[in-house]
Motif scaffolding. Structure first.
Motif, mmCIF file in Angstrom:
data_model
loop_
_atom_site.group_PDB
_atom_site.id
_atom_site.type_symbol
_atom_site.label_atom_id
_atom_site.label_comp_id
_atom_site.label_asym_id
_atom_site.label_seq_id
_atom_site.Cartn_x
_atom_site.Cartn_y
_atom_site.Cartn_z
ATOM 1 N N ARG A 102 0.832 -1.202 0.000
ATOM 2 C CA ARG A 102 0.000 0.000 0.000
ATOM 3 C C ARG A 102 0.868 1.254 0.000
ATOM 4 O O ARG A 102 0.607 2.207 -0.726
ATOM 5 C CB ARG A 102 -0.929 -0.007 1.213
ATOM 6 N N ASN A 132 -6.783 1.987 -3.201
ATOM 7 C CA ASN A 132 -7.588 0.786 -3.047
ATOM 8 C C ASN A 132 -8.025 0.234 -4.393
ATOM 9 O O ASN A 132 -8.004 -0.976 -4.623
ATOM 10 C CB ASN A 132 -8.814 1.069 -2.179
ATOM 11 N N THR A 141 -4.922 -6.839 -3.166
ATOM 12 C CA THR A 141 -5.651 -6.287 -2.029
ATOM 13 C C THR A 141 -5.342 -7.037 -0.746
ATOM 14 O O THR A 141 -5.079 -6.446 0.300
ATOM 15 C CB THR A 141 -7.165 -6.354 -2.294
ATOM 16 N N ALA B 3 -12.424 -2.967 2.173
ATOM 17 C CA ALA B 3 -11.090 -2.434 2.502
ATOM 18 C C ALA B 3 -11.185 -1.133 3.282
ATOM 19 O O ALA B 3 -10.398 -0.882 4.189
ATOM 20 C CB ALA B 3 -10.297 -2.224 1.217
#
Lengths: 255, 387, 388, 437
Positions: A102, A132, A141, B3
């Motif tokens: 990330r 995302n 993810t 998420a």
């Protein structure tokens, strides 16, 4: 879209790059349109990587000019060129190994690349949303919080492509994206590139002819620093000069 | 699984952890600030105060070496500059028209121009970190803009150190050369610098300084800026092709690191009672690096622990075995680099604590291979199964 | 004219000392990207070897003493080369690819070597020999066992403290006996006296000047070393291998070049050259535990200015730094401008820096300025591999 | 790891802090119990049962260790002799040796430790001016006592320090005068780049100006530097027909300087070098071949012919080996222990103020001849000039007829001209204007 395709995104005029007399690129001319997906092939030492080096500002041309969206790139250095909208993926995946997936993407997608803006700015909601979305696109993810060092080779390749996209460049330069990947991974990456080609101009450098066939529309062949020929896959494959270069024994090749 | 929700929960947790950390750090500092003066003699407290000052410079060094990957062997310059700035101010606590005594020995009758700003206390405080920051920034700019890095950078900083050492050593008429500037017999706010009260105050200020610098570094190293520093360390070319200009970042972080060293130098000087060019000796600056390495680089707390441990060990060992102290020190360099590359803190984090836990039976038993245990995909699947 | 010639000679002689000292460092740096902070201490070992050789020759009378330098040179080379080899095999090879860590480790080694020559005595050597016997002997013995791979870590962690403790105790016991031959330091912390042979102490008269024979000797020695290295790198099979590994380590390994041996060999040769440099500087300066430190930073500057992987760059850099140091330090620059009043500020400026200590400041500033133009040294590597 | 602080970290923080405090505490407690009798400044101290503790504070490690260990040996020899002869006030002297590590802040730190924790009666120590200046404040603020054995640049006169080496007027000034009288008027000054050479050269330049000599040039070498070619060129340019070189170089640079001087053909007959930091020990390290015929100025040479010297050299060689030599700083270090002992015995106590008063006026038949402690805490000493001879020792070519009284404040430097120091008279003290100058 259709109007823009006539516009040139990249134009290269009489480009020569020499290292101590050795001409890695020799009087090269090249151009491509906005929205195009172009594959560049050529034997070892043909100057493919130098070709990317010149476009991204890593190497300054000895002679000749590179125009990106009509702008001469010579006065700019790497990070300025990157900010103008050229993204580059390296031959071996280069991601920040000690950051999480990330964080890798977040750094790439940051719009404010000045020192103090980076220091004082905070990731916005839309930044997070972008990241995302990208995580989903490259299928990482579940591994978003994992250090990049722990990823497999193929995952690193995908991550790097993701980082490239996160920069939202107009032109993507991709150097051998499927080297060392399994067949399945190769297909994944191919699909990813095709998907990206919907909204970006892309130059792909590749050796793997199977893969080239999967994605290629127009192919340029480099040989000894110059453009040998250009055309669609079939044309190129049947070009006698190309056959000679790839198969012929009489040509001596630089290492 | 959403998420966004996960992220939000994670950020909440992070926030909570940050508050805990803040509380612990302040609590520890309070313990040191209140308990130590009561426990230790004035002599030992002064020693501890100096260690605290030195751990500040270790933090600065960790910032550029641990996080950004730039090994400076010249931090003595900035350390000394900070020390000199404060010492010059203290030297100027004189009646109108007089100049510091040492000048008269060399036949200097007029204060050199660059001493004048140091009459003012606020200016001095600013100078303590601004001057080292400017010098560091300038040196950094000249080096980084040409993409000189790695060992080249280290060697250049070392050469710069030598140059500054020679310069300060030779300029009696400007800065009292080898003898340096003494601070013990000067006054600050009417209090003798060497007095016990002032020394206690300096100890507390050093602690406060350490706390502030720690949080500054903490703030710098978390968030995007800190991640970018790590990115520069890991792959500078990639950073450049992503559109960042690493030069600016490196110059800024080097300047900050220099400023931190300046603060440390000033605090160290008043607690030692003297600043001389020997603060810019080659060995001292390399020694600073080893504090960070011992503690564990890229861990701020490691830099502090490392400094305290090494200096304690040094005080103890060099008192007991002065002849062989260099052997110890040399062996320490070798050991840390070969056996403990992540330092004590890194070792404890990666190996010691988990081991301890498993010995105490606190470690969760592994069901599958360790690699799989850490694979988030497997974890996710497991969670889903459990649900 | 004479002044100019002497000036050039002097500049060259300063440069040749730098070059001789930098040569080994440059080769190692070029091949392995490793900067050896203990290089100065390897020079120091060479200088001490010269001292020992000189003392042995003193026993043979004056005639032999005049020739000791020719024995000292190879001895110094061998001593430093062996030290370098141990260094490489024992520490540095574990640190390849981590140049900054290597920097720190070699600094540790430099500290140890400095203290070693201070305190080396019979007891210490006995202790070290005993330790080596116990530790490596034990390892050798244990490695005969079939389950060696399994017990390896345990064996090392048991043997190491055990043999350390035994040799330490033995050392203490021996030193308690107070036999002076064993407990007396060989060199002590003092500088030792190395006196060049009589025929190197004079000079060659040119007008009012005299060109020292020792300087001429060093220049000749430097040229010989350069030629030797050139020949070795370009004409011998191992030189070819070294160049191959310098160019591309992975490819060389694939082609069957034993890169490990190449590394060790290169490091040994680089260290040996340091030994020769150490021998040479005994003609000019002091020999003591800090000898190496006096030269090392200047030598680093030569490598930085010279650039990686090209010895010619190192040669030019050393000579250029030598000449510039001389021009500034001797006040020649200040003299050049002193004729005209218009340039008075310039004269003052150069006079201020003409003190030898200030000349160093100036030279450093010039090096930084030079790096603004040529950041990778005089002969930067070009092409794809230059920067990754 | 970059975010947050778990339980694990807390444990680490806590244990580290706890460990640190324990260590610090364990270091500090034992020596303090019992000795802490309320006088934090250690005004008396040192006496403890049957022994008197004295401090020895020199560099045992680092760059200065080479020189300083020799004076430690001399001090220890004196202490041993005194102890064998019955000690001081009937008590044995116990030496507490501390390592200043060639690092000036360490000197200050160790001085404080000797005074506060070891409660020594006196400290013998230091070599460089920088280390002395660093500890001076400590001794002054604790009102303690330091004996300092090395020749130095003067311009200092502390109530708490006794200087047993030469002041400039007992070494440099006579040397310059002798050179002017015997060798010529053109001087080139060479020194290492730090305080002593620069101050000494200031004195020399003033003296030459006053006495009709010329300073044709001066240059300074960075400490430890061994490349002296530029300096030699400057000397050749400034003194094409020969002249005097006054050398205040230090340590390694001396070796390089003399080796390269000889190579460049600067021989003692044309370019005599007068050194003030080269004694017998240094001659051996530089190599006598390079020094033969050059000069040095000291108060003591091993070749001084006095019965005391003969006895001392013998005792020293017996203690530390036949091949050892003695020199001026060692002699000064040796005699200062005896001077302190005499002062203590006269005072009948180790009380610092009483000893300080008693010290002034002490006389001692030293190896160099009679020395007397003056009211300015320096010694009256005989000045000698020696020429290096074939065996590496000095041929004494000149000496003063009687001891020269020390001047703490230099009379050639304008800023201190006309000032003197007198600790026997409370109204005068460190620095007062002499009426009749």
């Amino acid at each position: 879209m259709s109007e823009q395709t006539t516009e040139k995104i990249l134009e290269i005029d009489n480009l020569t790059v020499s290292f101590d007399g050795f001409k890695a690129l020799n009087d090269l001319n090249f151009s491509m349109n906005v929205g195009e997906l172009r594959v560049v092939i050529g034997p070892n030492g043909a100057g493919k990587t130098t070709f990317l080096d010149v476009i991204t500002g890593k190497v300054k041309p000895t002679e000749g000019k590179v125009y990106f969206q009509g702008q001469n790139l010579r006065p700019y250095n790497e990070h300025q060129i990157a900010r103008m909208g050229i993204g580059r993926k390296f031959q071996t995946p280069r991601v920040y190994l000690n950051l999480t997936v990330r964080e890798n993407l977040d750094l790439a997608s940051n719009r404010q690349k000045g020192v103090f803006r980076t220091l004082l700015g905070k990731p916005t909601k839309s930044d997070r949303r972008t990241v995302n979305g990208l995580l989903e696109t490259i299928g990482l993810t579940a591994k978003a919080e994992l250090q990049a060092a722990l990823l497999s080779h193929g995952e690193k390749q995908r991550l790097e492509i993701g980082m490239l996209v996160a920069q939202s460049p107009d032109l993507l330069l991709v150097d051998e994206p499927v080297a060392g990947l399994t067949d399945e991974e190769t297909e994944n990456v191919g699909n990813l590139l095709l998907a990206l080609a919907q909204s970006h101009s892309i130059v792909v450098i590749e050796h793997d002819m199977e893969f080239v066939r999967q994605i290629a529309r127009t192919v340029s062949v480099l040989h000894q620093g110059s453009l040998l020929c250009e055309g669609n896959m079939d044309e190129v494959q049947n070009d006698p000069r190309v056959i000679e270069v790839y198969l012929g024994e009489q040509e001596e090749e630089a290492a | 699984m959403n998420a966004e929700v996960g992220n939000f929960a994670k950020r909440q947790q992070q926030k909570k952890q940050q508050i805990i950390e803040l509380a612990i750090a302040i609590g520890l500092a309070l313990v040191f600030a209140i308990v130590m003066p009561a426990l230790l003699s004035a002599f030992r407290l002064k020693l501890l105060g100096r260690f605290v000052a030195l751990s500040i410079v270790a933090l600065g060094l960790d910032l550029i070496w641990g996080y950004t990957g730039l090994l400076s062997l010249g931090h003595g310059i900035f350390f000394a500059l900070g020390g000199y700035a404060l010492a010059m101010h203290l030297k100027l606590q004189l009646p109108e028209g007089q100049i510091p005594e040492f000048f008269t020995l060399y036949g200097v009758t007029e204060l050199p121009w660059f001493w004048t700003p140091f009459y003012s206390f606020p200016l001095t405080i600013v100078a303590i970190f601004v001057i080292p920051a400017i010098v560091a920034g300038l040196l950094g700019y000249l080096v980084f803009r040409n993409r000189i890095k790695g060992v080249y950078f280290s060697i250049l900083t070392q050469a710069a150190l030598l140059v500054f050492f020679n310069f300060f050593n030779g300029q009696q008429k400007l800065i009292n050369g080898t003898n340096g500037l003494k601070t013990d017999t000067e006054t600050i706010f009417g209090v003798l610098v060497g007095s016990e009260g002032a020394q206690l105050a300096f100890y507390e200020i050093s602690l406060l300084g350490l706390l502030l610098v720690y949080f500054l570094c903490r703030w710098l190293t978390t968030g995007r800026f800190g991640r970018l520093l790590v990115a520069i360390r890991d792959d500078e070319t990639r950073v450049r092709f992503t559109g960042y200009d690493p030069t600016g970042y490196k110059v800024l972080v080097f300047a900050i690191s220099g400023a931190i060293a300046g603060v440390a130098g000033a605090l160290y000087t008043v607690q030692t009672g003297i600043i001389t060019p020997s603060a810019m000796e080659v060995a001292f600056s390399i020694e600073m690096v080893i504090w960070v390495a011992v503690g564990g680089r890229a861990t701020l707390i490691g830099a502090i622990i490392g400094t305290l441990l090494v200096r304690l060990g040094q005080t103890f060992l060099s008192e007991q075995f002065p002849e062989v102290w260099l052997f110890f020190q040399g062996a320490l360099f070798l050991l840390v680099v070969t056996v403990l590359p992540n330092g004590i803190f890194g070792w404890a984090r990666d190996w010691g604590i988990p081991k301890l836990r498993s010995l105490l039976g606190l470690q969760e038993q592994l069901i599958t291979y360790p690699a799989l245990e850490q694979d988030p995909e497997i974890q996710q699947e497991r969670e889903e199964l459990e649900r | 004219m004479l002044e100019l010639a002497v000036g050039i000679f002097n500049g060259f002689s300063i440069g040749s000392v730098l070059l001789l000292a930098a040569l080994g460092l440059a080769i190692v740096f070029g091949l392995m990207g490793v900067i050896n902070l203990a290089h100065g201490e390897l020079m120091m070992l060479g200088a001490y070897a010269t001292f020992v050789v000189q003392n042995i020759f003193q026993g043979f009378g004056d005639g032999a003493l005049n020739l000791y330098i020719f024995v000292a040179l190879p001895v110094a080379f061998i001593v430093s080369a062996i030290a370098g080899l141990i260094l490489e095999r024992g520490v540095i090879r574990f640190l390849y690819g981590r140049p900054l860590e290597t920097l720190l480790a070699t600094w540790g080694i430099s500290l140890i070597l400095r203290q070693f020559v201070r305190s080396v005595n019979g007891v210490l050597v006995l202790g070290i020999v005993l330790f080596c016997l116990l530790f490596f002997g034990g390892l050798w013995f244990l490695s005969k066992r079939t389950d060696w791979e399994r017990i390896r870590t345990a064996a090392i962690s048991a043997l190491l403290p055990l043999s350390l403790a035994i040799s330490a105790v033995a050392g203490v016991l021996v030193s308690k006996t107070g036999v002076e031959v064993l407990t007396k330091p060989w060199f002590s912390a003092r500088n030792v006296d190395v006196t060049p042979p009589a025929w190197l102490r004079g000079g060659f008269s040119v007008g009012i000047y005299q060109l020292p024979y020792s300087r001429i000797f060093i220049i000749v020695l430097t040229v010989l070393c350069l030629l030797g290295i050139y020949w070795f790198l370009n004409r011998s099979i191992w030189g070819l291998r070294i160049r191959a590994v310098t160019q591309n380590r992975e490819m060389s390994a694939c082609l069957g070049i034993p890169t490990d041996t190449v590394d060790a060999l290169t490091f040994a040769i680089g260290s040996g050259l340091a030994g020769i440099a150490g021998c040479a500087i005994t003609l000019l300066g002091s020999v003591g535990p800090n000898t190496g430190q006096n030269y090392i930073v200047d030598v680093f500057m030569v490598v930085v200015v010279g650039g990686v992987g090209n010895l010619f760059g190192t040669v030019i850099a050393a000579l250029a730094i030598g000449i510039v140091t001389y021009l500034i330090g001797s006040g020649t620059l200040a003299l050049m401008f002193s004729n005209s009043d218009a340039l008075q500020p310039l004269t003052d400026f150069f006079t201020f820096f003409a003190a030898t200590s200030m000349a160093k400041v100036m030279v450093f500033a010039l090096i930084i300025a030079f790096l603004q133009v040529k950041p990778s040294g005089i002969f930067p590597q070009k092409g794809r591999t230059a920067e990754l | 790891m970059s975010n947050g602080l778990g339980r694990r970290k807390f444990l680490l923080y806590g244990s580290a802090a706890f460990g640190t405090s324990l260590l610090l505490k364990s270091c500090s407690t034992p020596p303090e119990t019992g000795t802490d009798t309320g006088n934090g400044d250690g005004a008396t101290g040192g006496e403890n049962g049957d022994t008197i503790k004295v401090g020895i504070l020199h560099s045992l490690s680092g760059t200065m260790a080479i020189s300083e260990t020799t004076v430690v040996e001399a001090e220890k020899l004196a202490i041993k002799e005194i102890n064998e002869a019955g000690g001081v006030l009937g008590k044995q002297i116990e030496a507490v040796v501390e390592d200043g590590a060639s690092d000036w802040p360490t000197f200050a730190e160790k001085a404080a430790k000797l005074i506060v924790r070891d409660q020594v009666a006196v400290v013998f120590g230091c070599w460089t001016s920088a280390s002395r200046k660093a500890v001076k404040d400590v001794f002054e603020s604790k009102d303690h006592m330091l004996w300092y054995p090395v020749q130095y640049e003067g311009q200092e006169c502390s109530k708490n320090i006794f200087y047993t080496g030469a002041a400039p007027n007992q070494q440099i000034e006579p040397a310059v005068q002798w050179l002017l009288d015997n060798k010529g008027t053109d001087f080139f000054l060479v020194g290492s780049d730090y305080v002593f050479p620069r101050t000494a050269n200031t004195v020399i330049k003033e003296q030459l100006k006053a006495e009709g000599g010329n300073t044709v040039g001066e240059d300074y070498l960075p400490l430890g530097s061994t490349e002296v070619t530029p300096i030699i060129t400057k000397i050749q340019q400034a003194l094409p027909d020969g002249g005097i070189i006054f050398n205040t170089l230090n340590g390694d640079s001396n070796v390089a300087f003399f080796k390269q001087m000889q190579g460049a053909g600067l021989t003692p007959d044309k370019y005599p070098v007068m050194s003030v930091s080269i004694a017998e020990e240094e001659v051996r390290q530089i190599g006598k071949e390079f020094l033969i015929g050059h000069y040095a100025s000291w108060n003591y040479f091993q070749t001084v012919e006095t019965p005391e010297n003969e006895k001392w050299v013998q005792a020293f060689k017996a203690e530390y080996g036949e091949d050892r030599v003695t020199n001026d700083p060692m002699e000064a270090a040796y005699i200062m222990v005896y001077l302190w002992k005499q002062a203590v015995e006269q005072a009948g106590t180790t009380d610092l103020e009483a000893v300080r008063q008693a010290a002034i006026g002490q006389e001692f038949q030293a190896p160099e001849g009679l020395v007397t402690v003056n009211p300015n805490h320096h010694l009256s000493k005989t000045v000698r000039i020696g020429q290096v001879r074939d065996d590496g020792l000095f041929d004494i070519v000149w000496s003063t007829d009687e001891p020269v009284a020390p001047q703490a404040w230099n009379q050639y430097v304008p800023a201190t001209k006309g000032y003197a120091c007198d600790w026997s008279d409370p109204s005068k003290g460190e620095r007062f204007k002499v009426e009749d100058v």
